[in-house]
Scaffold this active site. Structure first.
Site, PDB file in Angstrom:
ATOM      1  N   HIS A 166       0.850  -1.191   0.000  1.00  0.00           N
ATOM      2  CA  HIS A 166       0.000   0.000   0.000  1.00  0.00           C
ATOM      3  C   HIS A 166       0.884   1.238   0.000  1.00  0.00           C
ATOM      4  O   HIS A 166       1.965   1.249   0.594  1.00  0.00           O
ATOM      5  CB  HIS A 166      -0.914   0.010   1.232  1.00  0.00           C
ATOM      6  CG  HIS A 166      -2.022   1.008   1.143  1.00  0.00           C
ATOM      7  ND1 HIS A 166      -1.857   2.336   1.502  1.00  0.00           N
ATOM      8  CD2 HIS A 166      -3.310   0.887   0.740  1.00  0.00           C
ATOM      9  CE1 HIS A 166      -2.997   2.974   1.320  1.00  0.00           C
ATOM     10  NE2 HIS A 166      -3.891   2.138   0.856  1.00  0.00           N
ATOM     11  N   GLU A 197      -7.655  -4.859  -0.364  1.00  0.00           N
ATOM     12  CA  GLU A 197      -8.186  -5.529  -1.539  1.00  0.00           C
ATOM     13  C   GLU A 197      -8.251  -7.045  -1.371  1.00  0.00           C
ATOM     14  O   GLU A 197      -9.117  -7.705  -1.959  1.00  0.00           O
ATOM     15  CB  GLU A 197      -7.326  -5.173  -2.760  1.00  0.00           C
ATOM     16  CG  GLU A 197      -7.417  -3.701  -3.129  1.00  0.00           C
ATOM     17  CD  GLU A 197      -6.222  -3.220  -3.939  1.00  0.00           C
ATOM     18  OE1 GLU A 197      -5.276  -4.026  -4.119  1.00  0.00           O
ATOM     19  OE2 GLU A 197      -6.232  -2.062  -4.367  1.00  0.00           O
TER      20      GLU A 197
END
Length: 362
Positions: free
Chosen positions: A246, A305
């Protein structure tokens, strides 16, 4: 100057705080852990919008207002034709939202909260060759979304899982789509324009397009024993492992654990394939181990995700629709940021550094 505006402060906000070093997310003074365990979509929407519209309201009032608005907006589904339905779901949803009038008031905000929740299930049913299901205004937002998607009332576990997802992704600092929303709001263009800009940013694969490929990865790996070999070959080819890493978090994304927890009641109730969850957990373990070996200098951990893909798949959403489902939850954050910018900010107008050729002397 920093390319990509990394670490550049572009706004002051009271809406959310993302602490990438500690792996912590705070929404208006409330930790994500507490929100996911106690909040519904309606209550977190009321929390984010508090004081940002001309109407003061209690959280309990939002549910019937949203229900009535969903019923009103269903009429827009008749505008869908074969040309629109040939597009990806998020593009079709964006086209329908573009039919809504712009505005800055509570009514405009309410329309935009209800619109994607109505439009996406109708689009998915029509694309599958089925008639759309009309909304039921007496239901909660999460319950009605699943009702409109399947034509049946969902279980309590399914509603709770979708509520947990919508709460988890409601806002997340100044990401690309939220920044786009604030830029448009700073011009006083209106909330519909801000949300359309945000959806356009979200659909880019570097922002909101990765949950679907997580399932593609699971399908390709197939069994737990194949996980390490498949992941190693993917890294050898220079591919990114979907669901890991991320831009902000240097530790585990707290939203990943929130969604992993939200899946457990579905597993216990037999409403999700237990083997699929076991495969995902094996892939997670193998990926974290191999990333630590191959990229020891880079903090790559599970992101939102990874478990988003499993949860939305378990609820019956096709993987091509995941970006649209994300937009249903994030729209309230976009609206809140747009209103905050309009009320307290200035026209956003950064400068650029010219690096092109200079004119030659005559």
């Amino acid at each position: 100057m920093k390319n990509g505006l990394e670490d550049v402060i572009a706004a002051e906000t009271q809406l959310s705080d993302v602490d990438g070093e500690a792996g912590r997310l705070i929404i208006r003074g409330v930790s994500l852990d507490h929100l996911v365990s106690t909040a519904t979509y309606e209550s977190v929407a009321a929390l984010l919008l508090d004081g940002l519209t001309e109407r003061q309201f209690a959280p309990a009032e939002l549910r019937p207002w949203l229900g009535e608005m969903r019923e009103r907006l269903f009429a827009h589904v008749t505008a869908l034709d074969s040309q629109l339905l040939a597009l990806p779901p998020v593009d079709v949803m964006r086209a329908l939202i573009a039919r809504l009038p712009d505005g800055e008031d509570f009514e405009a905000a309410l329309r935009l909260l209800a619109a994607p929740a109505v439009f996406l299930p109708a689009i998915l049913r029509l694309q599958a060759g089925n008639d759309p299901v009309a909304p039921d205004g007496s239901l909660s937002q999460a319950t009605d979304i699943l009702h409109m998607l399947t034509g049946e009332l969902p279980s309590a576990e399914q509603t709770a899982a979708l509520d947990a997802y919508l709460v988890t992704i409601c806002d997340h600092g100044l990401n690309a789509s939220t920044f786009a929303s604030r830029v448009i709001a700073s011009t006083q263009a209106g909330l519909t324009s801000s949300v359309l800009a945000a959806i356009s940013a979200l659909k880019g694969p570097l922002h909101g397009g990765a949950p679907g490929p997580v399932l593609d990865m699971f399908d390709a790996i197939g069994t737990e024993g194949n996980a390490r070999g498949w992941l190693g070959q993917a890294l050898d080819r220079g591919e990114r492992l979907m669901g890991f890493g991320h831009r902000i978090y240097r530790v585990r994304d707290p939203r990943a654990d929130a969604l992993k927890q939200a899946l457990r009641p579905l597993v216990s109730a037999g409403q999700v394939d237990r083997q699929r969850i076991e495969l995902a957990e094996a892939v997670e373990r193998a990926a974290l181990a191999i990333l630590k070996e191959r990229k020891p200098d880079r903090p790559l951990d599970v992101n939102v995700e990874f478990y988003t893909a499993l949860l939305l798949d378990a609820l019956g959403f096709p993987r091509g629709s995941f970006t649209g489902v994300f937009a249903i939850g994030r729209t309230v954050g976009w609206i809140a940021h747009a209103r905050e910018q309009a009320l307290e900010g200035r026209l956003i107008r950064p400068r650029s550094v010219y690096v092109g050729p200079l004119p030659k002397a005559a």
